[in-house]
Design an enzyme around this catalytic site. Structure first.
Site, mmCIF file in Angstrom:
data_model
loop_
_atom_site.group_PDB
_atom_site.id
_atom_site.type_symbol
_atom_site.label_atom_id
_atom_site.label_comp_id
_atom_site.label_asym_id
_atom_site.label_seq_id
_atom_site.Cartn_x
_atom_site.Cartn_y
_atom_site.Cartn_z
ATOM 1 N N LYS A 203 0.843 -1.204 0.000
ATOM 2 C CA LYS A 203 0.000 0.000 0.000
ATOM 3 C C LYS A 203 0.878 1.255 0.000
ATOM 4 C CE LYS A 203 -2.732 2.420 3.206
ATOM 5 N NZ LYS A 203 -3.231 2.420 4.557
ATOM 6 N N ASP A 221 -6.791 0.617 0.536
ATOM 7 C CA ASP A 221 -6.943 0.921 1.964
ATOM 8 C C ASP A 221 -8.335 0.464 2.392
ATOM 9 O OD1 ASP A 221 -8.702 2.758 0.947
ATOM 10 O OD2 ASP A 221 -8.025 4.406 2.219
#
Ligand code: SF4
Length: 295
Positions: A203, A221
């Site tokens: 991420k 997310d």
């Protein structure tokens, strides 16, 4: 006269002379075993005295005869996931583009290192809070070497308000030490090199690649996970699996902005508890999977 064999001539030892310790004593257990051995077997007893046919036993027999065999347990297979229609995806992308034309990362940064550090700080913290902390932090520690060599207590004090400050300090210093030792102080530009840095996952790496280097990457997310499932784009729960499921669905040049669109839409409209479906422009194209309460 027949001669006695040496064995028969052997004197028998009277029982009284056998030492006490070697005599076997009858215990309740050995007595029960002996009684069992003497008793006739159950089968023999039944043969000798066949059981009386009572009303109850007749009913039980009838039930046994009429009982249907129990069907084998059949496990329900989950329905196969149908890939979303490309026309629907195109419609969703168009609507998101029009709804969030300003979509970009909310974190303030001037170079890849600042974005990397700000992204590490944004874990379990709002972007606004991170933006309040980073100007002073980057003024005092302008590069990876300065951050890696900072006094731990000083760094902790500066980022304390972002939460989990001890873990974040450790991650920042270890990551910066890797950048200095392996990349000459420059943030690397590939996913493999970024994820090899201490404390950097896919991420964070995709945030840096997409926003600091312009290299497309899908950032998954909590908002992206929730919205892609509600929109029926994937059934996956694991962020990495979601990322790989989205890659073939979304055109590569829109991977980064697609993440920004969903993050904004998740914050403003498709919120976690009660999504605002009544005002959502995506409603005509959204199967609302898993939505139980909406406003
Ligand atoms: S219609 Fe409802 S569930 Fe679907 S994206 Fe919009 S707010 Fe979320």
């Amino acid at each position: 006269m027949a001669r006695k064999s040496p064995r028969s001539r052997k004197k028998r030892t009277p029982a009284s002379r056998v030492p006490r310790a070697s005599r076997t004593r009858a215990t309740p257990r050995t007595r029960r075993a002996a009684a069992r051995a003497r008793a006739p077997s159950r089968g023999a007893a039944r043969a000798a005295h066949p059981a009386k046919r009572t009303r109850r036993s007749v009913q039980a027999g009838a039930r046994a005869l009429t009982r249907r065999p129990r069907p084998a347990l059949v496990r329900k297979r989950p329905a196969r996931f149908a890939p979303p229609d490309p026309a629907r995806i195109e419609a969703i992308l168009g609507i998101l583009d029009r709804a969030h034309p300003e979509a970009q990362t909310a974190l303030h940064f001037q170079n890849p290192l600042q974005l990397l550090i700000a992204t590490i700080l944004s874990a379990q913290c709002t972007d606004e809070r991170v933006n309040q902390v980073t100007p002073a932090l980057f003024a005092r520690y302008p590069d990876a070497a300065a951050l890696a060599g900072a006094r731990r207590e000083d760094l902790e004090a500066m980022i304390r308000s972002t939460g989990f400050f001890r873990n974040k300090t450790r991650a920042i210093q270890a990551c910066c030490a890797d950048i200095v030792s392996k990349h000459g102080g420059e943030v690397p530009r590939t996913l493999e090199e970024l994820t090899a840095l201490h404390g950097v996952g896919r991420k964070t790496a995709n945030v840096v690649l997409g926003n600091a280097f312009g290299i497309p990457g899908i950032v998954v997310d909590t908002h992206v996970s929730r919205l892609t499932r509600r929109l029926g784009l994937t059934r996956e729960l694991d962020p990495v699996k979601i990322e790989f499921a989205l890659m073939p669905l979304i055109p590569r040049d829109r991977w980064t902005v697609f993440s920004h669109w969903l993050i904004l839409h998740g914050r403003q409209v498709c919120v976690a508890r009660k999504p605002r479906c009544s005002i959502c422009p995506l409603a005509p194209h959204c199967p609302r999977i898993g939505v139980t309460a909406a406003s």
